[in-house]
Write an enzyme that holds these catalytic residues in place. Structure first.
Site, PDB file in Angstrom:
ATOM      1  N   SER A 143       0.805  -1.213   0.000  1.00 37.19           N
ATOM      2  CA  SER A 143       0.000   0.000   0.000  1.00 37.19           C
ATOM      3  C   SER A 143       0.842   1.268   0.000  1.00 37.19           C
ATOM      4  CB  SER A 143      -0.922   0.003   1.225  1.00 37.19           C
ATOM      5  OG  SER A 143      -0.156  -0.153   2.402  1.00 37.19           O
TER       6      SER A 143
ATOM      7  N   ASP B 239       4.478  -4.573  12.109  1.00 35.08           N
ATOM      8  CA  ASP B 239       3.674  -4.810  10.905  1.00 35.08           C
ATOM      9  C   ASP B 239       3.893  -6.251  10.445  1.00 35.08           C
ATOM     10  OD1 ASP B 239       1.853  -4.086   9.000  1.00 35.08           O
ATOM     11  OD2 ASP B 239       3.271  -3.086   7.690  1.00 35.08           O
TER      12      ASP B 239
END
Length: 515
Positions: free
Chosen positions: A129, A282
């Site tokens: 992203s 993450d």
């Protein structure tokens, strides 16, 4: 006006992909569902709901893609069709064109791409992203990975964050639990982390720190940065090869011990959190691989360090005490810690909070992950927190997110993994190092160099503290307090002497070790 336009775009996207059906399927007010059904009368949706949700999130942009990435790790909370589609968001976000990637690299380094690399793969190996990654080979022959930031990301994220701030204000004003959930603080934390992720030099520094921290553990590999080729928009790093951790059958076929891999993941996470206070935040499957090369067989390969979490010593101590109390089923101590930390109002009855926590957690012990309904646990914990006005801690949002990621990875690898028994010995050992005798000796050794230069001065300082003040400074009021001052001086002398004695012992111990 820009925010209004973005809000309109969001609503158009929601209706275009039929996401309103997913959002309102369990809505309490039936009249709302009926009203929406009238507005959407005649709409035809041919694609499956999971595919529509994934496409909708991709259309809405990077923040919504990240939301989908987090959801994709919670297969216990999602239907299978939706979980499978959201998993495609991990590393299969549509890439931006090759010419834009090459132009970004040349602009970052100020020279033609052929002057830097002997080869540069046009097709990205991963597209996420925020950025995408291309494999390349330096002029020296070293194989590297080149990470390139997506064009126009800063403006898009700033717009979405501004909209989220406004939505957070509405949540605080319109919902009963709005202030308790601290939505504005959570958005502020999210804002900081996203902007940190947009600075690729910061990501490179994060990777370098994690690489140093994990070097002695022998369980995980972190790529080395090529610092002369690191800029805010493009970074170059050591190329890492591995099998994505989501390809469990491929790992089994390669001979990887899957249960050990699951346990190693828990060890890595708790080491980063409690030993270092600096953790990869993450950890979705798109950022974790497993090496099957002979020299590093079975080791984790960590990628993408744009988001890392940090914890203060106070945070680590509090969390570790909570974990230990949970492992020992000491729910009273858990309740006391919530009060001591200020998470619940000080007038909260300990016995009531203890009983509520016991009712939620007790049924979950001694059960493998596959038999635990985490959806029910989360629901019960939320109900309990609302009853006792538990405040959300914004500084721990990343840790909570990473815990969900780690749990999701553990479930995919080994549904029979006993998370409690795997983590308990590590936390008990860590607590002993922090608050036990070993921890005391370690802290004294760390502080010894600061106080070594004070040792020769201790006799003079103690003597000066015990001397009475000059007669010229005597005063009638001081005469009334003379006894108290003498007592204080005596105590100070005793304390200084004790400190000097302990520091002397540590210095002697350090000197003996050096010899």
């Amino acid at each position: 006006m820009r925010h209004i336009a973005r809000l309109v775009f969001i609503w158009v996207t929601v209706f275009r992909f039929g996401l309103d059906e997913l959002a309102l399927s369990s809505f309490r007010q039936r009249w709302v569902r009926r009203f929406v059904s009238v507005l959407t009368f005649g709409r035809r949706l041919s694609a499956p709901r999971g595919e529509r949700l994934r496409l909708g999130l991709e259309t809405l942009g990077p923040i919504f893609v990240k939301f989908g990435q987090v959801l994709s790790t919670r297969r216990d909370l999602l239907p299978a069709d939706i979980a499978e589609e959201l998993a495609k968001l991990q590393d299969r976000v549509p890439p931006f064109p090759e010419d834009q990637a090459r132009a970004a690299v040349e602009r970052a380094f100020g020279r033609p791409i052929d002057a830097i690399f002997s080869s540069f793969d046009a097709a990205p190996v991963a597209s996420a992203s925020i950025a995408q990654v291309h494999f390349a080979v330096l002029k020296s022959g070293r194989e590297v990975a080149v990470k390139v930031l997506r064009p126009g990301m800063l403006a898009a994220i700033d717009d979405d964050i501004a909209l989220m701030r406004q939505l957070a204000r509405w949540v605080e004003r319109l919902f009963v639990d709005g202030k308790r959930l601290k939505p504005r603080q959570v958005v502020a934390e999210f804002d900081n982390y996203l902007h940190d992720e947009l600075d690729l030099v910061r990501e490179a520094a994060n990777a370098s720190q994690l690489r140093r921290n994990m070097q002695g553990l022998g369980l995980v590999m972190v790529p080395e940065m090529v610092w002369e080729l690191c800029t805010p928009n493009v970074i170059v790093m050591e190329r890492m090869d591995g099998v994505p951790i989501s390809h469990v059958q491929r790992l089994r076929d390669a001979g990887v011990d899957i249960p050990k891999l699951a346990r190693d993941g828990v060890t890595i996470f708790f080491t980063q959190v409690f030993r270092d206070g600096f953790f990869h935040a993450d950890m979705h499957p798109g950022n974790i691989q497993v090496s099957i090369a002979p020299g590093t067989f079975g080791r984790y390969v960590s990628l993408d360090f744009g988001i890392v979490g940090t914890l203060t010593q106070v945070d680590k101590d509090y969390l570790a005490q909570n974990f230990i109390a949970f492992f020992h089923r000491d729910y009273k101590r858990v309740a006391e810690l919530h009060v001591e930390s200020g998470w619940v109002p000080p007038m909260t009855r300990i016995d009531e909070l203890e009983g509520a926590i016991r009712a939620v957690c007790e049924p979950q012990f001694d059960r493998p992950l596959k038999d635990i309904s985490l959806g029910q646990v989360l629901l019960r914990l939320f109900q309990t927190s609302r009853r006792f006005n538990v405040e959300i801690q914004p500084q721990l949002v990343l840790l909570q997110k990473t815990l969900l990621n780690v749990e999701g990875l553990g479930r995919d690898l080994d549904p029979d993994l006993d998370l409690w028994s795997t983590a308990k010995p590590f936390l008990e050992r860590w607590m002993d190092e922090q608050v036990g005798w070993a921890g005391l000796m370690l802290q004294l050794e760390k502080e010894a160099p600061r106080y070594v230069h004070l040792l020769p001065q201790l006799p003079r300082l103690i003597h000066a503290a015990l001397l009475p003040p000059p007669a010229s400074q005597q005063h009638a009021l001081e005469a009334l307090l003379a006894e108290q001052r003498r007592t204080n001086r005596l105590l100070s002398g005793v304390i200084l002497a004790a400190i000097g004695f302990v520091v002397a012992l540590i210095v002697i111990q350090v000197v003996l070790r050096l010899r």
